[in-house]
Design a protein around this motif. Structure first.
Motif, mmCIF file in Angstrom:
data_model
loop_
_atom_site.group_PDB
_atom_site.id
_atom_site.type_symbol
_atom_site.label_atom_id
_atom_site.label_comp_id
_atom_site.label_asym_id
_atom_site.label_seq_id
_atom_site.Cartn_x
_atom_site.Cartn_y
_atom_site.Cartn_z
ATOM 1 N N ARG A 369 0.818 -1.213 0.000
ATOM 2 C CA ARG A 369 0.000 0.000 0.000
ATOM 3 C C ARG A 369 0.854 1.266 0.000
ATOM 4 N NH1 ARG A 369 -0.272 1.269 5.908
ATOM 5 N NH2 ARG A 369 -1.926 2.798 5.476
ATOM 6 N N LEU A 370 0.247 2.324 -0.459
ATOM 7 C CA LEU A 370 0.711 3.670 -0.174
ATOM 8 C C LEU A 370 -0.536 4.396 0.301
ATOM 9 C CD1 LEU A 370 3.299 5.463 -0.337
ATOM 10 C CD2 LEU A 370 2.460 6.276 -2.546
ATOM 11 N N GLY A 371 -0.595 4.749 1.575
ATOM 12 C CA GLY A 371 -1.789 5.365 2.138
ATOM 13 C C GLY A 371 -2.975 4.414 2.055
ATOM 14 N N ALA A 372 -4.058 4.891 1.428
ATOM 15 C CA ALA A 372 -5.244 4.032 1.284
ATOM 16 C C ALA A 372 -5.242 3.302 -0.050
ATOM 17 C CB ALA A 372 -6.510 4.878 1.403
ATOM 18 N N MET A 373 -4.156 3.395 -0.781
ATOM 19 C CA MET A 373 -4.066 2.678 -2.057
ATOM 20 C C MET A 373 -3.517 1.298 -1.739
ATOM 21 S SD MET A 373 -2.772 4.590 -5.459
ATOM 22 C CE MET A 373 -3.191 3.897 -7.053
ATOM 23 N N VAL A 374 -4.423 0.405 -1.341
ATOM 24 C CA VAL A 374 -4.034 -0.902 -0.795
ATOM 25 C C VAL A 374 -4.308 -1.989 -1.824
ATOM 26 C CG1 VAL A 374 -4.508 -2.588 1.034
ATOM 27 C CG2 VAL A 374 -4.583 -0.130 1.547
ATOM 28 N N ALA A 375 -3.349 -2.919 -1.954
ATOM 29 C CA ALA A 375 -3.507 -4.055 -2.855
ATOM 30 C C ALA A 375 -3.365 -5.346 -2.086
ATOM 31 C CB ALA A 375 -2.431 -4.007 -3.932
ATOM 32 N N CYS A 376 -4.146 -6.353 -2.474
ATOM 33 C CA CYS A 376 -4.036 -7.683 -1.892
ATOM 34 C C CYS A 376 -3.847 -8.648 -3.056
ATOM 35 C CB CYS A 376 -5.322 -7.983 -1.114
ATOM 36 S SG CYS A 376 -5.287 -9.559 -0.277
ATOM 37 N N GLU A 377 -2.698 -9.334 -3.071
ATOM 38 C CA GLU A 377 -2.333 -10.141 -4.235
ATOM 39 C C GLU A 377 -2.501 -11.637 -3.945
ATOM 40 O OE1 GLU A 377 0.972 -8.661 -6.378
ATOM 41 O OE2 GLU A 377 1.649 -10.643 -6.999
ATOM 42 N N PHE A 378 -3.087 -12.366 -4.899
ATOM 43 C CA PHE A 378 -3.408 -13.784 -4.698
ATOM 44 C C PHE A 378 -2.543 -14.682 -5.597
ATOM 45 C CE2 PHE A 378 -7.060 -11.367 -3.401
ATOM 46 C CZ PHE A 378 -7.483 -12.005 -2.243
ATOM 47 N N VAL A 379 -2.087 -15.800 -5.008
ATOM 48 C CA VAL A 379 -1.320 -16.800 -5.773
ATOM 49 C C VAL A 379 -1.909 -18.184 -5.511
ATOM 50 C CG1 VAL A 379 0.873 -15.549 -5.843
ATOM 51 C CG2 VAL A 379 0.347 -16.976 -3.858
#
Ligand code: PMP
Length: 443
Positions: A369-379
């Motif tokens: 993330r940067l601030g509220a720019m959040v990513a959740c990555e799936f494998v």
């Protein structure tokens, strides 16, 4: 004399059959498929009726929590009362004059506000347009005009829009570029220095580019997103921003930050570039600039912005008065409701929740993330990008009334773009749905 023949369209039934069809999602979905091309891909099979802040209701009365924000446009929420009032007030005065024909003061005043706000050194000027792609196109025109050079360097995984030059700069073939070439020449891509490529890799690719394809003295600009949006919410490495600035200075190349998605408080600061202490030469802005009305901007160092001759920039609708009025209200709300701070706080809370799930599941490879720019990555279990699981989590959330977006070159990232004005209770409800959706899919 023969009576003139009645045109065919006047023979059509007065009330077409489809107007008798039921006002349901299913009926409209079928009509959409028949009436509009599939290229305008649509994620859902339901239609919005009305909305308020971070919630919306479909035409069948179902309620949704909106963690998509119209793809990063609604940092100030749906129908913010102050923005609504500003548009309504403007609606009573005039809706269009074409700024280039009869100017209005609010355009100039908004340019002044943006010039003060953006992290660009020295005197700044701003021009307004309508879409993000249009901003990018114009930034390139300005860069070419100012440097007298043609080359453009962008990054793999970048997204800059769907118009011909912007899509050529976009670093993702499916679905954006496939079938649309040939593209304008002299646009090159190098790996983006984020968690997926090291800065050394990018440096080597740039060296190779300067050796094999184009000499640096013919490059007008290097364009990058501080956090790649469509590409997977990939924050650039801070050291890379400094290096890019030095490289540009060394060769007289302009550095352009595309802040169409990262702008307006989303990353915990008004603009993502404020995180790096580096001044770009030009910036492109759109999306949350105007709270859902159509407005974009190119701002930059005054001498560069002034390169194109009068008439070289603009557009019939560029800087539409309703959108300009909305944008003034957006900027007020950003300050009054301290949205950069709120973005940081909401981002912290979301990351804390996602990290708990990540600790229990091998399917989540990264929460960044940067601030509220959040990513959740799936494998998957082999560690390969897993678009299928990502889609399942998205569907499981939607079933529970939470709208989420995916992104990433492999489509294996969920990104979060809730309004920063979201009420605490609605945000908490959204987080609970995420937990439940993850539990169902990752079990
Ligand atoms: N640049 C970036 C970084 C974007 O995220 C987008 C849109 N997702 C664009 C440009 C293009 O904006 P628009 O769709 O308004 O043309």
């Amino acid at each position: 004399m023969n009576a003139p023949q009645k045109p065919e369209y006047l023979n059509a039934p007065q009330k077409p059959e489809h107007l008798n069809a039921p006002h349901t999602n299913a009926a409209w979905h079928a009509r959409r498929l028949a009436a509009t091309p599939r290229g305008v891909g649509v994620m859902g099979d339901f239609f919005i009726d009305h909305a308020k802040n971070a919630e919306f209701w479909d035409i069948e009365g179902r309620r949704f929590i909106d963690f998509a924000g119209g793809i990063a446009v609604l940092n100030t929420g749906h129908v913010h009362p102050k923005i609504q009032a500003a548009i309504a007030k403007q609606l009573e005065r005039f809706t269009h004059s074409c700024y280039q024909v009869v100017p209005y003061t609010e355009y100039v005043a908004l340019a002044e506000r943006i010039n003060e706000l953006v992290p660009i050194d020295g005197p700044v000027k701003t021009a307004f347009f309508s879409t993000g792609a249009e901003a990018i196109e114009n930034a390139m025109k300005i860069a070419r005009s100012a440097t007298g050079r043609g080359g453009v360097i962008a990054f793999g995984g970048a997204f800059h829009g769907r118009s011909m030059f912007a899509v050529a700069m976009t670093g993702k073939v499916q679905p954006y570029k496939a079938g649309f070439g040939p593209f304008p020449p002299e646009i090159y891509h190098v790996p983006f220095p984020c968690h997926c490529a090291s800065l050394d890799e990018t440096k080597r690719a740039m060296e190779q580019l300067f050796k094999c394809d184009i000499e640096p003295s013919r490059v007008a600009a290097i364009v990058f997103e501080p956090v790649q949006g469509e590409g997977g919410f990939n924050p650039i490495q801070p050291a890379a921003v400094k290096w890019l600035r030095e490289l540009c200075d060394q060769h007289g190349i302009l550095l352009i930050a595309d802040e169409v998605q990262t702008g307006f408080a989303r990353t915990g600061k008004m603009f993502a570039m404020e995180h790096y202490g580096v001044s770009p030469d030009l910036m492109t802005l759109a999306k949350s600039l105007a709270g859902g009305t159509t407005l974009s901007a190119v701002c930059g160092k005054a001498a560069i912005m002034d390169a194109p001759a009068p008439g070289g920039l603009g557009g019939t609708y560029a800087g539409n008065p309703l959108a300009i009025a909305a944008s003034h209200a957006v900027l007020d709300v950003m300050v009054e409701e301290r949205l950069p701070e709120r973005a940081q706080k909401l981002g912290d809370a979301l990351v804390a929740r996602l990290s708990v799930v990540q600790a229990k599941s091998k399917h989540i490879s990264d929460v960044r993330r940067l601030g509220a720019m959040v990513a959740c990555e799936f494998v998957d279990t082999t560690g390969a990008p897993d678009a299928d699981t990502t889609k399942k989590v998205q569907a499981a959330a939607l079933k529970r009334g939470l709208l989420l977006l995916t992104c990433g070159v492999y489509g294996n990232v969920i990104r979060f773009l809730f309004p920063l004005t979201i009420e605490d209770a609605v945000f908490a409800e959204g987080l609970d749905v995420i937990d439940a959706a993850m539990a169902e899919v990752l079990a």
